[in-house]
Scaffold this motif. Structure first.
Motif, PDB file in Angstrom:
ATOM      1  N   GLU A   1      -4.075  -4.908  -5.849  1.00 46.22           N
ATOM      2  CA  GLU A   1      -3.118  -5.835  -5.238  1.00 46.22           C
ATOM      3  C   GLU A   1      -3.599  -7.284  -5.361  1.00 46.22           C
TER       4      GLU A   1
ATOM      5  N   TRP B   1      -1.783 -10.243  -7.535  1.00 42.54           N
ATOM      6  CA  TRP B   1      -1.383 -11.515  -6.910  1.00 42.54           C
ATOM      7  C   TRP B   1      -1.942 -12.694  -7.675  1.00 42.54           C
TER       8      TRP B   1
ATOM      9  N   SER C   1       2.923  -9.905  -5.104  1.00 41.78           N
ATOM     10  CA  SER C   1       3.202 -10.895  -4.069  1.00 41.78           C
ATOM     11  C   SER C   1       2.032 -11.020  -3.102  1.00 41.78           C
ATOM     12  N   GLU C   2       2.011 -12.161  -2.417  1.00 36.80           N
ATOM     13  CA  GLU C   2       1.011 -12.362  -1.374  1.00 36.80           C
ATOM     14  C   GLU C   2       1.189 -11.329  -0.265  1.00 36.80           C
TER      15      GLU C   2
ATOM     16  N   GLU D   1       2.197  -8.249  -0.548  1.00 35.44           N
ATOM     17  CA  GLU D   1       1.612  -6.980  -0.983  1.00 35.44           C
ATOM     18  C   GLU D   1       0.096  -7.016  -0.881  1.00 35.44           C
TER      19      GLU D   1
END
Length: 208
Positions: free
Chosen positions: A48, A52, A58-59, A61
């Motif tokens: 993750e 990012w 995404s932030e 996630e």
């Protein structure tokens, strides 16, 4: 602005402009119930996080993965852990910020090359506590590449119209320094010694 000269200094952010002490961070985490070195893994060694910092995730996630990992260790103490972590001050390497300013003033090309999320460009002045007239800010999440991939160093040269021999790179991570050297850059591994960094720059012909 006049055309930049034939020498450039390219700065990493975390560990070079922002002070990062992973021994201290590990002590913080161990005192609150995490195994040694687990906090580094949770923050920066997951799919993750990699997604990012290269613009593929995404932030939200990434943050969700942090909380998931923390809860596996700390349960309902995870939120308090994060609150304490975020309340910590973020010290800066002020001598390196002064150096960047001085190099700009001396007429060198001065840029940032950072593995970071897509908000780096937006937040860099706030994060550093001052404005520096960077010639470029190359952020991994914006370009879909991350150090030490040689492609990101080549992209930096293309954006700044530089040749390898013109580039002096500063990073705190051994692999990132090696990646820069692989494409022909001069690279300095910064470990907190401001005098050593400045001496290395002067030895390579930089004056300010």
């Amino acid at each position: 602005m006049s055309d930049p000269p034939a020498k450039a200094v390219i700065f990493d952010v975390g560990g070079v402009l922002i002070h990062m002490d992973w021994k201290e961070y590990d002590r913080f985490a161990v005192e609150r119930g995490l195994p040694e070195r687990e906090w580094l893994r949770i923050l920066h060694q997951t799919e993750e996080y990699n997604a990012w910092q290269t613009g593929r995730g995404s932030e939200a996630e990434w943050h969700a993965s942090i909380m998931r990992e923390l809860r596996a260790h700390l349960g309902d103490r995870s939120e308090a852990f994060i609150e304490e972590w975020l309340a910590r001050p973020t010290p800066r390497h002020d001598p390196n910020l002064d150096l960047a300013d001085a190099l700009v003033g001396a007429g060198y090309t001065v840029a940032v090359l950072s593995n970071a999320g897509p908000d780096l460009r937006e937040k860099i002045d706030e994060t550093l506590g001052r404005t520096i007239a960077w010639h470029d800010i190359l952020c991994s999440a914006e370009v879909g590449l991350a150090k030490p991939d040689p492609a990101i160093y080549r992209l930096a040269m293309a954006r700044l119209s530089l040749r390898p021999a013109q580039c002096f790179f500063i990073d705190d991570i051994r692999a990132n320094v090696a990646g820069a050297q692989e494409v022909g850059w001069t690279a300095h591994r910064f470990k907190g010694d401001y005098a050593a960094l400045q001496a290395d720059l002067r030895a390579h012909g930089y004056e300010w």
